[in-house]
Design an enzyme around this catalytic site. Sequence first.
Site, short mmCIF file in Angstrom:
data_model
loop_
_atom_site.label_atom_id
_atom_site.label_comp_id
_atom_site.label_asym_id
_atom_site.label_seq_id
_atom_site.Cartn_x
_atom_site.Cartn_y
_atom_site.Cartn_z
N LYS A 5 0.84 -1.21 0.00
CA LYS A 5 0.00 0.00 0.00
C LYS A 5 0.86 1.25 0.00
O LYS A 5 0.51 2.27 -0.57
CB LYS A 5 -0.86 0.05 1.28
CG LYS A 5 -2.01 -0.91 1.31
CD LYS A 5 -3.02 -0.48 2.37
CE LYS A 5 -2.47 -0.42 3.77
NZ LYS A 5 -2.16 -1.72 4.38
N PRO A 25 -11.99 -13.04 -2.54
CA PRO A 25 -11.51 -12.34 -1.33
C PRO A 25 -11.60 -10.81 -1.50
O PRO A 25 -11.93 -10.10 -0.54
CB PRO A 25 -10.05 -12.79 -1.21
CG PRO A 25 -9.92 -14.03 -2.04
CD PRO A 25 -10.96 -13.94 -3.10
N CYS A 80 26.75 5.53 10.95
CA CYS A 80 26.43 5.66 12.37
C CYS A 80 27.23 4.67 13.22
O CYS A 80 28.38 4.92 13.54
CB CYS A 80 24.93 5.56 12.58
SG CYS A 80 24.43 6.31 14.13
N TYR A 81 26.65 3.53 13.56
CA TYR A 81 27.41 2.52 14.31
C TYR A 81 28.65 2.15 13.50
O TYR A 81 29.70 1.85 14.06
CB TYR A 81 26.53 1.27 14.52
CG TYR A 81 26.77 0.52 15.82
CD1 TYR A 81 27.48 1.09 16.87
CD2 TYR A 81 26.26 -0.78 16.00
CE1 TYR A 81 27.67 0.40 18.06
CE2 TYR A 81 26.44 -1.46 17.18
CZ TYR A 81 27.15 -0.87 18.21
OH TYR A 81 27.33 -1.55 19.39
N HIS A 133 22.89 9.39 9.19
CA HIS A 133 22.21 8.37 8.38
C HIS A 133 21.88 8.95 7.00
O HIS A 133 20.73 9.31 6.73
CB HIS A 133 20.92 7.91 9.07
CG HIS A 133 21.16 7.04 10.25
ND1 HIS A 133 21.44 5.70 10.14
CD2 HIS A 133 21.20 7.33 11.57
CE1 HIS A 133 21.63 5.18 11.34
NE2 HIS A 133 21.49 6.15 12.23
N GLU A 154 21.39 7.55 4.38
CA GLU A 154 20.45 6.72 3.61
C GLU A 154 19.02 7.28 3.62
O GLU A 154 18.22 6.93 2.77
CB GLU A 154 20.46 5.27 4.13
CG GLU A 154 19.87 5.04 5.52
CD GLU A 154 20.91 5.15 6.65
OE1 GLU A 154 21.93 5.84 6.44
OE2 GLU A 154 20.68 4.56 7.73
N1 GLN Z 1 24.25 2.31 18.91
C1 GLN Z 1 24.88 3.52 18.48
C2 GLN Z 1 24.41 4.72 19.28
O1 GLN Z 1 23.41 4.68 19.93
C3 GLN Z 1 24.65 3.75 17.00
C4 GLN Z 1 23.23 3.97 16.62
C5 GLN Z 1 22.94 3.82 15.16
O2 GLN Z 1 23.72 3.19 14.44
N2 GLN Z 1 21.83 4.35 14.69
O3 GLN Z 1 25.06 5.75 19.29
#
Ligand code: GLN
Length: 555
Positions: free
Chosen positions: A26, A198, A395-396, A524, A526
């Site tokens: 959707k 359906p 990020c991580y 991020h 992305e």
């Molecule tokens: N765990 C890490 C933090 O809290 C990275 C978080 C993440 O990758 N969005 O800072």
Amino acid sequence: MKHPKQNGNKTKYIVVTGGVISGLGKGIVTASIGNLLKAHGFSATAIKIDPYLNFDAGTMRPTEHGEVFVTFDGGETDQDIGTYERFMDEKLSRTHNITTGQVFGSVIQRERNLEYAGKTVQVTPHIPDEIIRRIREIEQKTDADFILIEVGGVIGDYENVLFIEAVKQMYLKGDPMAFVHVVFLPVPNNLGEMKTKPAQHSIRALNELGIFPDFVIARSSQPIDDPRKEKLSVFSNIPVEATISAPDLETVYAEPLVFEQQGFSQKILNHFGLISRNMDYINSWREFVLSIKKASETKKIGIVGKYFDTGDFTLEDSYVSVIESVKHACWKHGIKPQIHWIDSKRFEKNSETLEELKELDGVIVPGGFGSSGVEGKIKAIQFCRENKIPFLGLCYGLQLAVVEYCRNVVGLKDAHTTEINPDTLFPVIDIMKEQKHNLETKNFGNTMRLGEYDAQLLPGSIVSSLYGKDVIKERHRHRYEVNPEYEKQIENAGLVFSGRNPQRRLVEFIELPGHPYFVATQAHPEFTSRPLRPHPLFNGFVAAMKQQKITLKTL
Ligand code: GLN
């Protein structure tokens, strides 16, 4: 106030509901309608209604509900908001994701504040009233011609009835509205024939709630044929021309074009008495879809993540924005991406398996939380660094790249993030002060460093060359940061901090000179890649996979 309220209102609404089964797409249907309205020269925005009691998606495991999509203003929202942003090239606010939890929360809060002046507060009318209030609030803030509302869940469930009631009331009070019902038509193997029963039942269930759909989207493995359209017309009162075929496609990005071929957008405009303004946008979209079909050179991209025991569909959902960003950048470079899911725990058990990474053209370590597979991720990053395999950390991914560099290059043995080892001798990634309090008080929901923040990029760096500017904005979702106490030592050992938050000097980007591509960001990226505008960091990553040298913009 941009629009007069209610009946004189010029904002048009398109409500999308779903029937028969969940997981019909959707979100893609809603986003494709938005895409086409924009193609016709109209402005559009979208709202996702989620009938669950969670306040937002932020506290839900990605395997439970898919990726948590972060809006520019820090909302932790449903992944459909990301789909809308990508298809409609819009930036949506957190208020565009309404949940049952938010609605009930507000009503109860208002009751506690005596705002109902002693009245009995009831599920109806007070809950639909609050839903309508939230929709109107968005209407006031936007000058969009259209607001699309996707009602989550399946018609026939209890949980979305109050939302249906709310939009029905808006319709009855005169809001210009179109109802689009997305149904599934199975083709059972033993029959080899598409069945409409359906769908008929689902339309009937919707009728019982007082909604008579203007359009039916027929989702199936194949296009719906005329005899079946006739059946829906006879048994469900859906005119033949109002049933729109939505067969499975090689790429979801082709859905707007499939709709357009059937004149769907024109039919929607006719419904509202409007005429098309222009069609430029669809031409660039058509070219984009063509570029997907043309992409021929295959590149293997490894995504080192978790959630591997849950199956491929869950993985796709958990990392949907990362995957889409990879695709956008690859297609732009004529590449057909082949995504490989890599369970980092394998590397923990047996270091020799790291050699498998040599088969890949590039590796991404995306965002994540917790200790699962962390040592394996660190090993994978080390392997990419030492073997000059293009690496992008998100990020991580940045935090673990810093940990790896500290351990193996700076010489800080057992350096770690305090998220995993609070007692490490070298807390090179550490929690922000204000976040410590949130964790201690169990204040987990919507309390991370969230949403858009500025970064000042280092002139002449890879990232500044890729972005083509030195001040940028990216979205965030984390509690931990590079610990400023170790920055000098790390820099002296050769890692470059190529972007910082100007207000707090926090590290936002790292890169390694002399490596084909070793770039990571605390943000991020992305969430902001668009089909027609792939994100610079993903572009750089793909260019490196093609062994193109990034020309550094010098001062
Ligand atoms: N765990 C890490 C933090 O809290 C990275 C978080 C993440 O990758 N969005 O800072």
